[in-house]
Design an enzyme around this catalytic site. Structure first.
Site: not given
Ligand code: FAD
Length: 496
Positions: A16, A82, A184, A332, A345
């Protein structure tokens, strides 16, 4: 991969963060009114990555698909405008350039404006190319309006990604997505075809599904943890593997652009939101240790820190397959490219749209999956090349990091683009690429390349005619700029 003939009724999203809720919202919109179930499981105890604040213009298309009003979106996410990215020190100390969204001039006789521009430069013309790009001029003058009498002003947003995820969670839950709080603990596979059958939570509950969307973040719980898909790593070209992030108080009016400044072992971002600034330092841990990196960031902040530092580790690259069996990895969990051009994003959103366009109904077909993967990986590679171009042309040798970057080499596909541009002025790109001629022109010339030639059709225009057209275009840019309110006033208007 084997085919699976079974109706896809239950879609289960793990995670989430912003990726999970973007996927949930879009799937719910696309499948509204159908007897299919969309479930999202997330663990507050694990939390989200907590960064990701700058975007690229197609975010508006994604929001439009969800029918989200642009002003509501900015208000809900403390969003700002932006118009591009200001690069500082890329190409040597004291050297800066602006990478704008939007267009540089207009196509004439079917060829890009920059070919005429190169002819104009050769004849000793005024080198201020930004006078022909409205978005660059608006950034310089700190003015903004979403559109002028001539059309849209191309822009993306800076926003609070956690607020965006909350906003989309409300949206998705209203559309019928069921959220389950839980961790999970186990992913059970079908013993015959290896497809994912059931997720088991650590409290004993189970969640069965037909299609699983892995948005579990860097850990890739399903795509890697359960399916062992493998990772294509690009750290030999992109050695930064760490970041430290820290929000600060907002000082003065925000600028309508992101700032990226070269540092000893990487680069620093500065992202002005309405209520605070986002800051971070992306660096190579092989060249600088984490405490030193945090000190360096702290010594280059404009405002006062609002929280402790958030330290992150990552690896440039992507899963070998983004869709494997009945699992699609988004965000990610699928891959990562450092945020130099704010593309993560965007990759989340294009992967969701691609999934929607190929969404299985009665079976998961290996040909569809293969096509999905080919398109997804091509997209990653195109963005990778654009990001590497900044490093490859930085021309710095002042620290061990920058010397190693200069010696690292580049992908053949990027070498072709750079050499073609240098020799002919042509920008090689594919239909559907996120970054087109203006983006490449800005970065390649901003970092020091002056093509040796230009397209022969640019010679067909008589010199007087070309000068008249240039004057018209410059005048039109100035006229549009004069119509725009001050950016600070535009932002104040949002809170009314
Ligand atoms: P996360 O935010 O890590 O979410 C993972 C989810 O999985 C969480 O809800 C967690 O609770 C859940 N989860 C994990 N394991 C389990 C489990 N076992 N059971 C239940 N739930 C679980 N993107 C841009 O477009 N612009 C930017 O400027 C930018 N800057 C960034 C800077 C940095 C340093 C980094 C690292 C990333 C950046 N990003 C940027 C990327 C952006 O942050 C991510 O693409 C975006 O937030 C999506 O993250 P996510 O949802 O994939 O992962």
């Amino acid at each position: 991969m084997s085919a699976r003939s079974r109706p896809v009724r239950d879609i289960v999203i793990v995670g989430g963060g912003s990726a999970g809720w973007m996927a949930a919202a879009a799937l719910a919109r696309a499948l509204s009114g159908q007897p299919r179930r969309i479930t999202l499981v997330e663990s507050e105890a694990i939390g989200t990555v907590g960064v990701g604040e700058a975007t690229v213009p197609p975010i508006h298309e994604f929001n439009a698909y969800l029918r989200i009003d642009p002003a509501d979106f900015l208000r809900a996410t403390n969003g700002t405008v932006k118009l591009g990215i200001r690069f500082e020190g890329w190409g040597g100390d004291g050297h800066g350039y602006f990478h704008p969204f939007g267009y540089f001039g207009v196509e004439m006789a079917g060829i890009h404006f920059h070919h005429y521009w190169l002819r104009h430069l050769e004849a000793g013309g005024d080198p201020d190319w930004e006078a022909y790009c409205l978005e660059s001029m608006a950034a310089r003058a700190q003015r903004f309006a979403p559109a002028t009498a001539y059309g849209p002003v191309h822009h993306a947003v800076h926003f609070d990604a956690a607020a965006y995820a909350r906003f989309l969670r409300d949206y998705a839950e209203r559309m019928g997505v069921v959220r389950i709080e839980g961790r999970v603990a186990e992913v059970r596979l079908d013993t015959e075809d290896g497809f994912i059958e059931v997720l088991a939570l650590d409290d004993g509950r189970t969640i069965a599904g037909d299609l699983f969307v892995d948005c579990s973040g860097f850990r890739g719980l399903l795509i890697e943890g359960a399916l062992g898909t493998g990772y294509e790593e690009w750290s030999h070209w992109l050695p930064c593997d760490s970041a430290v992030a820290m929000p600060t108080t907002r000082e003065g009016d925000p600028a309508p652009f992101t700032r990226s400044t070269v540092r000893d072992a990487g680069w620093q971002w500065h992202i002005p939101l309405q209520h605070r600034d986002g800051n971070g330092y992306v660096y190579s841990s092989a060249h600088q240790d984490h405490d030193e990196a945090e000190d360096l960031l702290r010594s280059h902040l404009d405002g006062t820190p609002l929280s402790d530092a958030n330290r992150l580790r990552f690896m440039a690259g992507h899963r070998k397959r983004i869709w494997n069996r009945n699992c699609v990895a988004i965000g990610l969990a699928g891959g990562f490219l450092e945020p130099l051009e704010s593309t993560s994003i965007h990759l989340v959103q294009t992967t969701i749209i691609r999934l929607l366009s190929m969404l299985p109904r009665d079976s998961i077909d290996p040909h569809v999956v293969a096509r999905f993967n080919r398109d997804a990986l091509r997209e990653y590679a195109a963005i990778r090349d654009f990001v590497i171009a900044h490093y490859a042309l930085a021309g710095r040798e002042d620290t061990p990091f920058w010397r190693d970057v200069a010696a690292a080499g580049i992908p053949d596909s990027l070498a072709e683009r750079i050499e073609a541009f240098r020799a002919t002025g042509n920008i090689l790109f594919e239909a559907g690429d996120l970054f087109g001629p203006t983006n490449w022109y800005a970065v390649l010339t901003g970092q020091g390349i002056r093509p040796r030639s230009w397209h022969p059709v640019a010679d067909s225009l008589p010199a007087a005619e070309m000068a008249a057209r240039f004057a018209t275009l410059r005048g039109r840019t100035a006229e549009q700029l004069a119509q725009m309110p001050r950016y600070a006033d535009f932002l104040r208007g949002l809170s009314v």
